[in-house]
Design a protein around this motif. Structure first.
Motif, PDB file in Angstrom:
ATOM      1  N   ASN A   1       5.093   4.773  26.840  1.00 33.42           N
ATOM      2  CA  ASN A   1       5.229   5.445  28.140  1.00 33.42           C
ATOM      3  C   ASN A   1       5.509   4.435  29.249  1.00 33.42           C
ATOM      4  OD1 ASN A   1       4.853   8.065  27.176  1.00 33.42           O
ATOM      5  ND2 ASN A   1       2.628   7.964  27.412  1.00 33.42           N
ATOM      6  N   GLN A   2       4.869   3.289  29.152  1.00 36.56           N
ATOM      7  CA  GLN A   2       5.042   2.257  30.171  1.00 36.56           C
ATOM      8  C   GLN A   2       6.464   1.716  30.181  1.00 36.56           C
ATOM      9  OE1 GLN A   2       1.935  -0.979  31.588  1.00 36.56           O
ATOM     10  NE2 GLN A   2       2.882  -1.672  29.697  1.00 36.56           N
ATOM     11  N   ILE A   3       7.027   1.454  28.993  1.00 36.28           N
ATOM     12  CA  ILE A   3       8.380   0.889  28.956  1.00 36.28           C
ATOM     13  C   ILE A   3       9.420   1.937  29.345  1.00 36.28           C
ATOM     14  CG2 ILE A   3       8.837   1.336  26.502  1.00 36.28           C
ATOM     15  CD1 ILE A   3       9.905  -1.749  28.572  1.00 36.28           C
ATOM     16  N   MET A   4       9.198   3.199  28.983  1.00 31.47           N
ATOM     17  CA  MET A   4      10.152   4.238  29.381  1.00 31.47           C
ATOM     18  C   MET A   4      10.140   4.429  30.896  1.00 31.47           C
ATOM     19  SD  MET A   4      10.130   7.131  26.335  1.00 31.47           S
ATOM     20  CE  MET A   4       8.342   7.416  26.351  1.00 31.47           C
ATOM     21  N   GLN A   5       8.968   4.377  31.497  1.00 31.66           N
ATOM     22  CA  GLN A   5       8.891   4.473  32.948  1.00 31.66           C
ATOM     23  C   GLN A   5       9.573   3.284  33.609  1.00 31.66           C
ATOM     24  OE1 GLN A   5       4.781   4.975  34.074  1.00 31.66           O
ATOM     25  NE2 GLN A   5       4.548   6.881  32.900  1.00 31.66           N
ATOM     26  N   PHE A   6       9.405   2.108  33.018  1.00 30.85           N
ATOM     27  CA  PHE A   6      10.040   0.911  33.563  1.00 30.85           C
ATOM     28  C   PHE A   6      11.554   1.070  33.600  1.00 30.85           C
ATOM     29  CE2 PHE A   6      12.036  -3.258  32.983  1.00 30.85           C
ATOM     30  CZ  PHE A   6      11.490  -3.972  34.040  1.00 30.85           C
ATOM     31  N   HIS A   7      12.107   1.690  32.556  1.00 23.44           N
ATOM     32  CA  HIS A   7      13.556   1.892  32.492  1.00 23.44           C
ATOM     33  C   HIS A   7      13.998   3.181  33.197  1.00 23.44           C
ATOM     34  CE1 HIS A   7      14.414  -1.541  30.011  1.00 23.44           C
ATOM     35  NE2 HIS A   7      13.690  -1.126  28.991  1.00 23.44           N
ATOM     36  N   GLY A   8      13.058   3.890  33.830  1.00 22.39           N
ATOM     37  CA  GLY A   8      13.409   5.080  34.601  1.00 22.39           C
ATOM     38  C   GLY A   8      13.725   6.297  33.764  1.00 22.39           C
ATOM     39  N   PHE A   9      13.108   6.403  32.566  1.00 17.17           N
ATOM     40  CA  PHE A   9      13.366   7.536  31.673  1.00 17.17           C
ATOM     41  C   PHE A   9      12.143   8.453  31.664  1.00 17.17           C
ATOM     42  CE2 PHE A   9      13.258   9.581  27.485  1.00 17.17           C
ATOM     43  CZ  PHE A   9      14.526  10.138  27.438  1.00 17.17           C
ATOM     44  N   ASN A  10      12.373   9.751  31.863  1.00 17.11           N
ATOM     45  CA  ASN A  10      11.256  10.710  31.934  1.00 17.11           C
ATOM     46  C   ASN A  10      11.289  11.766  30.845  1.00 17.11           C
ATOM     47  OD1 ASN A  10      10.177   9.584  34.377  1.00 17.11           O
ATOM     48  ND2 ASN A  10      11.840  10.602  35.511  1.00 17.11           N
ATOM     49  N   GLY A  11      12.232  11.666  29.903  1.00 15.90           N
ATOM     50  CA  GLY A  11      12.373  12.687  28.875  1.00 15.90           C
ATOM     51  C   GLY A  11      11.606  12.354  27.609  1.00 15.90           C
ATOM     52  N   THR A  12      12.057  12.943  26.494  1.00 16.55           N
ATOM     53  CA  THR A  12      11.454  12.726  25.180  1.00 16.55           C
ATOM     54  C   THR A  12      12.335  11.776  24.379  1.00 16.55           C
ATOM     55  OG1 THR A  12      10.493  14.944  25.190  1.00 16.55           O
ATOM     56  CG2 THR A  12      10.671  13.833  23.054  1.00 16.55           C
ATOM     57  N   PRO A  13      11.787  10.679  23.875  1.00 12.28           N
ATOM     58  CA  PRO A  13      12.616   9.715  23.147  1.00 12.28           C
ATOM     59  C   PRO A  13      12.959  10.208  21.745  1.00 12.28           C
ATOM     60  CG  PRO A  13      10.331   9.039  23.072  1.00 12.28           C
ATOM     61  CD  PRO A  13      10.379  10.244  23.971  1.00 12.28           C
ATOM     62  N   GLU A  14      13.999   9.642  21.171  1.00 10.25           N
ATOM     63  CA  GLU A  14      14.331   9.874  19.762  1.00 10.25           C
ATOM     64  C   GLU A  14      13.587   8.830  18.936  1.00 10.25           C
ATOM     65  OE1 GLU A  14      18.202   9.667  16.738  1.00 10.25           O
ATOM     66  OE2 GLU A  14      18.408   9.165  18.870  1.00 10.25           O
TER      67      GLU A  14
ATOM     68  N   ARG B   1       6.816   1.483  15.940  1.00 13.22           N
ATOM     69  CA  ARG B   1       7.720   2.564  16.352  1.00 13.22           C
ATOM     70  C   ARG B   1       9.046   1.938  16.765  1.00 13.22           C
ATOM     71  NH1 ARG B   1       3.618   4.273  14.693  1.00 13.22           N
ATOM     72  NH2 ARG B   1       2.286   5.951  15.517  1.00 13.22           N
ATOM     73  N   LEU B   2      10.129   2.580  16.363  1.00 11.86           N
ATOM     74  CA  LEU B   2      11.464   2.237  16.837  1.00 11.86           C
ATOM     75  C   LEU B   2      12.015   3.491  17.485  1.00 11.86           C
ATOM     76  CD1 LEU B   2      13.844   0.200  16.953  1.00 11.86           C
ATOM     77  CD2 LEU B   2      14.652   1.192  14.799  1.00 11.86           C
ATOM     78  N   ILE B   3      12.246   3.425  18.794  1.00  9.49           N
ATOM     79  CA  ILE B   3      12.674   4.623  19.522  1.00  9.49           C
ATOM     80  C   ILE B   3      13.952   4.327  20.301  1.00  9.49           C
ATOM     81  CG2 ILE B   3      10.293   5.436  19.734  1.00  9.49           C
ATOM     82  CD1 ILE B   3      10.447   4.652  22.728  1.00  9.49           C
ATOM     83  N   ARG B   4      14.643   5.421  20.630  1.00 10.11           N
ATOM     84  CA  ARG B   4      15.848   5.333  21.460  1.00 10.11           C
ATOM     85  C   ARG B   4      15.725   6.370  22.567  1.00 10.11           C
ATOM     86  NH1 ARG B   4      20.608   5.467  17.695  1.00 10.11           N
ATOM     87  NH2 ARG B   4      19.950   3.317  17.339  1.00 10.11           N
ATOM     88  N   PHE B   5      16.015   5.955  23.786  1.00 10.74           N
ATOM     89  CA  PHE B   5      15.917   6.876  24.926  1.00 10.74           C
ATOM     90  C   PHE B   5      16.942   6.449  25.969  1.00 10.74           C
ATOM     91  CE2 PHE B   5      12.954   3.395  25.337  1.00 10.74           C
ATOM     92  CZ  PHE B   5      13.108   2.941  26.637  1.00 10.74           C
ATOM     93  N   GLY B   6      17.654   7.419  26.517  1.00 15.07           N
ATOM     94  CA  GLY B   6      18.701   7.073  27.469  1.00 15.07           C
ATOM     95  C   GLY B   6      19.675   6.089  26.850  1.00 15.07           C
ATOM     96  N   ASN B   7      19.863   4.959  27.511  1.00 16.30           N
ATOM     97  CA  ASN B   7      20.751   3.916  26.997  1.00 16.30           C
ATOM     98  C   ASN B   7      19.995   2.760  26.348  1.00 16.30           C
ATOM     99  OD1 ASN B   7      23.073   5.249  28.044  1.00 16.30           O
ATOM    100  ND2 ASN B   7      22.631   4.410  30.080  1.00 16.30           N
ATOM    101  N   PHE B   8      18.697   2.967  26.046  1.00 17.49           N
ATOM    102  CA  PHE B   8      17.854   1.867  25.596  1.00 17.49           C
ATOM    103  C   PHE B   8      17.270   2.109  24.207  1.00 17.49           C
ATOM    104  CE2 PHE B   8      17.876   1.702  30.189  1.00 17.49           C
ATOM    105  CZ  PHE B   8      18.051   0.349  30.444  1.00 17.49           C
TER     106      PHE B   8
END
Length: 253
Positions: free
Chosen positions: A137-150, A171-178
């Motif tokens: 959650n912390q890294i997704m917020q850092f990158h400005g992503f608020n959705g559900t990761p793959e 965990r290996l996840i993908r979200f937005g462009n990251f």
């Protein structure tokens, strides 16, 4: 302190055991490598995932930084020190109350993050999924992503190391462009009533991720491993430390 040294040793042994000893003269096989435990990932990403699980990979050479920049040494634990690539900065992590130490490494555009916490003592028995959720959650917020990761790959394993309940989660996840790879280990010590947590996180643009693994993440991690002085080249000037008159000065050999 004994618990801290144990966690460091466990992390070092795990990563060293993950690397193949084959002698092919290079890392050419990496692009064709497929993960043994996660379908659908290949190349350096698969190497990084499998090596984090102590599985053999075709990594035949020690990864090194091609464009060395600033050096970082943690003031409270000098063994946590390394050279970063050019264009990166480090932010030390320290918490006097808990004894947590670590480091965040950022590329100056804030699109690349490498986070390493070798030891964070927490009171009580902490579920590993709580730590995983917090870090992701912390890294997704850092990158400005608020959705559900793959979620591309996920692992949770429980063992008993030297009498201490140990849980490993990745965990290996993908979200937005990251893309982000996270590895967490928790070691609960009943006699102390504490859980010792270690974290390794590597996040960056998906289109660059394989290159980042080879050029940034693996070279940073390898600098923390126990490497003999006839191999270690701290200033990356081509001369091993035990033959270098100034092992931390690339202008002197």
């Amino acid at each position: 302190m004994k618990a801290f040294r144990y966690i460091i040793l466990l992390a070092i042994v795990s990563f060293l055991c993950a690397c193949s000893t084959n002698d092919d003269g290079g890392n050419q096989q990496l692009n064709q490598f497929n993960s043994q435990i996660c379908n659908g990932i290949s190349g350096p990403t698969a190497v990084y995932w499998d090596s984090g699980h102590s599985l053999p990979t075709p990594l035949a050479q020690i990864p090194t930084i091609a464009n060395p920049g600033q050096q970082f040494i943690h003031p409270q634990y000098p063994a946590l020190g390394f050279t970063m690539p050019q264009g990166y900065v480090a932010q030390e992590i320290k918490d006097q109350q808990t004894g947590t130490i670590g480091v965040n490494v950022f590329r100056t555009d804030n699109n690349v993050v490498w986070r390493y916490i070798p030891s964070s003592p927490l009171i009580g028995q902490i579920p590993i999924n709580d730590v995983v959720a917090f870090e992701l959650n912390q890294i997704m917020q850092f990158h400005g992503f608020n959705g559900t990761p793959e979620v591309l790959c996920t692992t949770t394993q429980q063992t008993n190391e030297f009498g201490f309940p140990t849980t490993f989660g990745a965990r290996l996840i993908r979200f937005g462009n990251f893309t982000t790879l996270l590895i967490v280990q928790t070691h609960f010590m009943p006699s102390l009533g504490n859980t010792f947590v270690s974290v390794t996180l590597a996040s960056g643009p998906t289109t660059e991720y394989d290159n980042l693994i080879m050029e940034t993440y693996l070279p940073l991690h390898w600098q923390l491993l126990v490497i003999s002085d006839d191999v270690r080249d701290s200033d990356l000037d081509g001369t091993p430390d035990n033959q270098d008159a100034a092992p931390f000065n690339p202008n002197v050999q």
